[in-house]
Design a protein around this motif. Structure first.
Motif, PDB file in Angstrom:
ATOM      1  N   THR A   1      20.646 138.663 -44.546  1.00 33.88           N
ATOM      2  CA  THR A   1      21.536 137.513 -44.637  1.00 33.88           C
ATOM      3  C   THR A   1      22.193 137.293 -43.283  1.00 33.88           C
ATOM      4  OG1 THR A   1      23.330 136.508 -45.910  1.00 33.88           O
ATOM      5  CG2 THR A   1      23.539 138.846 -45.373  1.00 33.88           C
ATOM      6  N   THR A   2      22.813 136.144 -43.103  1.00 31.57           N
ATOM      7  CA  THR A   2      23.393 135.757 -41.817  1.00 31.57           C
ATOM      8  C   THR A   2      24.838 135.323 -41.981  1.00 31.57           C
ATOM      9  OG1 THR A   2      22.745 133.444 -42.006  1.00 31.57           O
ATOM     10  CG2 THR A   2      21.101 134.962 -41.067  1.00 31.57           C
ATOM     11  N   VAL A   3      25.473 135.033 -40.829  1.00 38.14           N
ATOM     12  CA  VAL A   3      26.859 134.573 -40.842  1.00 38.14           C
ATOM     13  C   VAL A   3      26.996 133.287 -41.647  1.00 38.14           C
ATOM     14  CG1 VAL A   3      28.757 133.752 -39.375  1.00 38.14           C
ATOM     15  CG2 VAL A   3      27.347 135.687 -38.632  1.00 38.14           C
ATOM     16  N   ALA A   4      25.933 132.491 -41.678  1.00 39.30           N
ATOM     17  CA  ALA A   4      25.979 131.239 -42.429  1.00 39.30           C
ATOM     18  C   ALA A   4      26.254 131.479 -43.908  1.00 39.30           C
ATOM     19  CB  ALA A   4      24.663 130.482 -42.257  1.00 39.30           C
ATOM     20  N   ASP A   5      25.984 132.705 -44.389  1.00 42.00           N
ATOM     21  CA  ASP A   5      26.209 133.015 -45.805  1.00 42.00           C
ATOM     22  C   ASP A   5      27.693 133.052 -46.148  1.00 42.00           C
ATOM     23  OD1 ASP A   5      25.150 133.414 -48.260  1.00 42.00           O
ATOM     24  OD2 ASP A   5      24.676 135.518 -48.015  1.00 42.00           O
TER      25      ASP A   5
ATOM     26  N   PHE B   1      35.549 140.457 -31.885  1.00 41.16           N
ATOM     27  CA  PHE B   1      34.642 139.551 -31.185  1.00 41.16           C
ATOM     28  C   PHE B   1      34.136 138.496 -32.154  1.00 41.16           C
ATOM     29  CE2 PHE B   1      31.737 142.573 -33.085  1.00 41.16           C
ATOM     30  CZ  PHE B   1      30.666 141.790 -33.490  1.00 41.16           C
ATOM     31  N   SER B   2      33.730 137.356 -31.607  1.00 46.09           N
ATOM     32  CA  SER B   2      33.208 136.275 -32.426  1.00 46.09           C
ATOM     33  C   SER B   2      31.690 136.300 -32.398  1.00 46.09           C
ATOM     34  CB  SER B   2      33.701 134.922 -31.908  1.00 46.09           C
ATOM     35  OG  SER B   2      33.032 133.857 -32.577  1.00 46.09           O
ATOM     36  N   PRO B   3      31.015 136.231 -33.573  1.00 49.96           N
ATOM     37  CA  PRO B   3      29.565 136.001 -33.542  1.00 49.96           C
ATOM     38  C   PRO B   3      29.294 134.702 -32.799  1.00 49.96           C
ATOM     39  CG  PRO B   3      30.294 136.621 -35.745  1.00 49.96           C
ATOM     40  CD  PRO B   3      31.530 136.366 -34.945  1.00 49.96           C
ATOM     41  N   THR B   4      28.114 134.599 -32.216  1.00 47.36           N
ATOM     42  CA  THR B   4      27.840 133.426 -31.380  1.00 47.36           C
ATOM     43  C   THR B   4      27.100 132.319 -32.111  1.00 47.36           C
ATOM     44  OG1 THR B   4      25.824 134.496 -30.596  1.00 47.36           O
ATOM     45  CG2 THR B   4      27.836 134.814 -29.285  1.00 47.36           C
TER      46      THR B   4
ATOM     47  N   ASP C   1      23.294 134.531 -36.615  1.00 40.64           N
ATOM     48  CA  ASP C   1      23.495 135.969 -36.361  1.00 40.64           C
ATOM     49  C   ASP C   1      23.492 136.714 -37.694  1.00 40.64           C
ATOM     50  OD1 ASP C   1      23.730 135.269 -33.751  1.00 40.64           O
ATOM     51  OD2 ASP C   1      25.827 135.900 -33.524  1.00 40.64           O
ATOM     52  N   ALA C   2      22.879 137.881 -37.678  1.00 35.41           N
ATOM     53  CA  ALA C   2      22.774 138.665 -38.906  1.00 35.41           C
ATOM     54  C   ALA C   2      24.136 139.235 -39.304  1.00 35.41           C
ATOM     55  CB  ALA C   2      21.767 139.802 -38.706  1.00 35.41           C
ATOM     56  N   LEU C   3      24.387 139.249 -40.604  1.00 32.33           N
ATOM     57  CA  LEU C   3      25.478 140.068 -41.145  1.00 32.33           C
ATOM     58  C   LEU C   3      24.896 141.457 -41.343  1.00 32.33           C
ATOM     59  CD1 LEU C   3      27.172 137.791 -43.853  1.00 32.33           C
ATOM     60  CD2 LEU C   3      27.989 138.315 -41.559  1.00 32.33           C
ATOM     61  N   LEU C   4      25.215 142.350 -40.419  1.00 34.12           N
ATOM     62  CA  LEU C   4      24.555 143.651 -40.398  1.00 34.12           C
ATOM     63  C   LEU C   4      24.909 144.466 -41.632  1.00 34.12           C
ATOM     64  CD1 LEU C   4      25.088 144.572 -36.647  1.00 34.12           C
ATOM     65  CD2 LEU C   4      23.018 143.669 -37.715  1.00 34.12           C
TER      66      LEU C   4
END
Length: 853
Positions: free
Chosen positions: A412-416, A468-471, A475-478
């Protein structure tokens, strides 16, 4: 006989005119027993028409208060016996005997004062059985005299006696066997050992209608063949052991196990809220037609029921399964496949076998105040895409605040994180800006990297430089990592992907040099709560034992709930990290990596209330001291146990993660600022000093309150010393102390906890006592604080700091007041090494060793 003593006043009348020829007597009640509170007065001989009892607060001198009266029916008639009650034991009372109306008392007569006779104990009569059903009856009767309760003894033919007790008729009998004859007696219970038993009667319970079946709560029954109505009550269980049909209504409020049998007929079928339906048919349950385990019509399946698929061949859920269910259980080694999208409100349990989504949606629901559904992977996995919702269950007054999230799914990603009411704002420039706090397009989503504390160029300081801010939204939600988002109340974020299961680890976690390094924002990787109290030391090598969960209190403020295994009470300070929740932990040693490896054994597998993320109240064995302003509060915890040390130890202490609210209360363990301080048992012959480290966001009044106080050694008292005002306040549970602070900032040493054995005097006039001097932190980095006790007869202490060669580097005078004193020393200009602090106050000098790192 006797006459009234001189000075007695006419005590009044009892429905007749006063008679001047009254004759008076007195008696004394018994010290105990029936005669202590009541008396029976009888008169014989010459008629005496009226007998009265009086109380007097002043003996024979009166005045008198009438208590009871008995009068005849006319002239020359005898007064009946008088029963006076409500009397006091061992007390003198007065009795007047007079004629009726104008008649005088003449001649010889007798008067007797005796204790009232106990009523006779008689057996109940007219015993009868009423309202007899197959399983119950009501026993009615006419009560006997003297009884305080009644016991019904009932015995089935060939069985043993059972009893039921009540205070009056009727008394209900339940749980009876159908078509059975019972023998019944009723006994009067009259106190002590007095009883009286009635004659026996008998009755026979009814035979139930052969076409109706009711499972009474707590029973397990089997069924097959035709019925008219079938009812499974709450708490009851019905197992079908053959083809079963009903022409009337089938109502399931308890548990129905279809057991691979078909339930059909012309009747209706309803599964109610809270019920459980166990389904064995390969095609599950259908909404209509001659298919599935249940084939009555109409049929209704509640969305608040629990559904268990326990077949022996591959099963489908069927079209009858509601779109939302309370719980869904797979207990089929051949697996279960969804026939349509399903959402689970509380628990999805894969007890045996997998759940295949079949391309349909499978959602674990979440609602504020109601919790988040739990996935238990004990015996299987979800094959396919699933969704876990995460509602905010801690609303702050501001309506918006930072919430720590973690993805319970892979890929999944930050968009989630996007949801109705929340659009993530990202800005890579934040990560390199020297004025990050004022950057345009301020981010609303952050990760945390402890290495930035030492490397980032930013106007933030210390711990806060790690954000820090994801760019990009891609970007993956690790996995196993946490993220924070500034989200409003009411926003429901969902995570979509393949649910994480089995062993989970974030990999190696580093710690750079410096006191603010080593913190990591990790995440609960599971679609179920994580229980940190079950994570063993072997699973977290190189990590401190403590867990930190953030509670938002405003848009940019909040506090941390700190749980320390072995010290915190899990019933009070929750060790749970909710599904979809992030948490902080810390690597113990700079340069030595740590990690954590979680397993399914660390998951919570039952649905229950989510942790409230509040600070709570300390366990009874922990001291909890709270400081509060008008809008914020924070706590420091202290406990004592054998094996603890005064310095910091990762397994016994919890480092303080400072609150972004700006209000933080802590104590010191060596050089470490701690939220939970594990100390060795208190000394009983000397004071123990524990300086507080207090940070406040603004000038104002702050109130200390003892939220919980453990049992201290006998004779030990706890004080809060304010070295600025010269006051010492005795602390007990619930006590408070208000302090005025002139400015924002932090300080160590103004406020000190003093554990003092009772009777321990102040330092003598001849000098200081070593046990009463505190020096923190030691080893020191940038500064250290010396805490001095009051010294009898002295107003100041001469302090000299010397190097290892004995050369004096600094000499100062520290003024003492009634509470002692606190002095801070800056060590920025000192080379690392060992120094000596010599203290003098009217007697021999006392020397303390200081290590500067």
């Amino acid at each position: 006989t006797t006459t009234a003593p001189n000075g007695y006043a006419n005590p009044g009348t009892c429905g007749t005119a006063a008679n001047p020829q009254d004759v008076w007597f007195r008696f004394v009640t018994a010290a105990s027993g029936p005669g202590a509170s009541a008396v029976r007065l009888t008169v014989g001989g010459t008629p005496a028409g009226t007998v009265r009892v009086f109380a007097s607060a002043n003996g024979a001198a009166g005045p008198f208060t009438a208590l009871a009266c008995a009068a005849g029916s006319g002239n020359d008639t005898q007064a009946p016996a008088l029963n006076a009650t409500g009397l006091a034991a061992s007390t003198t009372y007065y009795v007047s005997v007079s004629g009726f109306g104008s008649n005088d008392v003449e001649g010889t007569f007798t008067i007797c004062a005796t204790a009232p006779a106990a009523p006779a104990c008689t057996a109940p009569t007219n015993v009868a059985a009423n309202s007899v059903t197959a399983n119950s009856a009501s026993i009615g009767f006419t009560g006997g005299s003297g009884a305080t309760s009644y016991t019904v003894a009932y015995t089935a033919s060939g069985g043993t006696a059972q009893t039921a007790t009540g205070s009056a008729s009727p008394i209900a009998l339940t749980g009876l066997a159908a078509s059975t004859t019972y023998s019944v007696t009723v006994t009067s219970n009259c106190g002590a050992v007095q009883t009286a038993t009635s004659s026996a009667i008998s009755f026979t319970t009814q035979t139930p209608a052969p076409t109706d079946l009711t499972v009474t709560s707590g029973q397990t029954a089997t069924a097959s063949g035709p019925y008219r109505n079938i009812t499974v009550q709450v708490g009851g269980t019905l197992v079908l052991n053959g083809a079963t049909s009903a022409t009337g209504a089938v109502s399931v409020l308890g548990t129905l196990d279809t057991n691979c049998q078909v339930l059909g007929g012309a009747g209706s079928f309803t599964v109610g809220a809270g019920a459980e339906l166990r389904i064995c048919a390969a095609d599950g349950i259908s909404s209509s037609g001659a298919a599935g385990a249940v084939q009555l019509a109409p049929r209704s399946f509640s969305s608040e029921a629990n559904y268990v698929y326990n077949g022996t061949v591959t099963q489908a859920t069927g079209s009858g399964l509601p779109a939302t269910v309370r719980s869904l259980t797979v207990s089929n080694a051949a697996d279960l496949t969804l026939s349509q999208a399903v959402a689970v409100r509380q628990l999805a349990r894969l007890q045996l076998g997998d759940l295949n989504t079949g391309g349909n949606g499978f959602t674990l629901l979440s609602a504020a105040g109601q919790g988040t559904a739990v996935l238990d992977n004990a015996g299987g996995v979800v094959n396919g895409t699933g969704t876990l919702q995460r509602a905010i269950d801690n609303n702050n007054a501001a309506g918006i605040g930072y919430r720590h999230y973690a993805a319970p799914v892979r890929n999944t990603t930050v968009a989630d994180l996007a949801a109705p009411g929340f659009a993530p704002v990202l800005n890579g420039s934040y990560n390199t800006s020297p004025t990050a706090s004022r950057i345009a397009g301020f981010p609303t989503v952050f990760g945390y990297d402890q290495s930035r504390v030492a490397t980032a160029t930013s106007d933030y300081v210390g711990f806060d430089k790690g954000w820090f801010s994801p760019t990009a939204l891609t970007d993956a939600l690790l996995p196993n990592r946490g993220y924070t988002a500034n989200v409003a109340n009411g926003v429901l974020i969902d995570f979509v992907g393949t649910f994480n299961n089995g062993p989970q680890t974030p990999g190696a976690l580093a710690r750079a040099a410096g006191p603010d390094a080593g913190w990591h924002l990790l995440g609960n990787p599971y679609p179920a709560p994580l229980d940190w109290s079950t994570v063993t030391p072997a699973q977290r090598p190189g990590l401190d034992a403590a867990l930190y969960v953030f509670q938002s209190t405003g848009q940019y403020t909040g506090t941390y709930r700190t749980f320390l295994p072995g010290a915190s009470n899990p019933a009070v300070i929750s060790p749970l990290v909710a599904a979809g929740q992030g948490y902080f932990t810390r690597v113990s040693t700079a340069g030595t990596p740590g990690t954590v490896t979680l397993t399914n054994a660390n998951r919570v597998t039952e649905f229950g209330p989510q942790p409230a993320f509040g600070r709570g109240t300390a366990a009874p064995a922990m001291l909890q001291l709270q400081v509060a302003s008008a809008t914020q509060a924070d706590d420091a915890f202290v406990y004592f146990a054998a094996g603890n040390t005064a310095g910091f130890a990762p397994a016994q202490d919890a480092a303080k993660l400072l609150n972004p609210s700006g209000l933080s209360l802590a104590t010191l363990a060596g050089a470490e600022i701690v939220a939970i301080n594990g100390l060795p048992p208190l000394a009983t012959t000397a004071e123990t000093l524990l300086p507080l480290r207090l940070a406040v966001p603004a000038a104002g009044t702050y109130t200390f309150r003892v939220q919980a106080l453990p049992a201290l050694p006998t004779g030990t008292q706890l004080y809060l010393r304010d070295t600025q005002t010269g006051t010492q306040t005795l602390l007990v549970a619930g006590s408070t102390y208000a302090a005025d602070l002139a400015a924002a900032g932090s300080s160590t040493g103004r406020f000190v906890l003093v554990f003092r054995p009772v009777g321990l005097a102040l330092a003598a006039a001849t000098g200081l006592q070593a046990a009463q001097i505190g020096l923190y932190p030691n080893p020191a980095h940038d500064q250290f604080t010396v805490v001095l006790p009051p010294v009898a007869g002295q107003s100041a202490v001469r302090a000299t700091l010397l190097n290892a060669l004995g050369q004096a580097l600094q000499t100062r005078t520290i003024a003492l007041n009634a509470a002692g004193a606190t002095a801070e020393y800056r060590t920025a200009g000192l080379a690392p090494g060992v120094y000596l602090l010599r203290l003098e106050a009217g007697g021999p000098a006392l020397v303390r060793r200081v290590v500067v790192e």
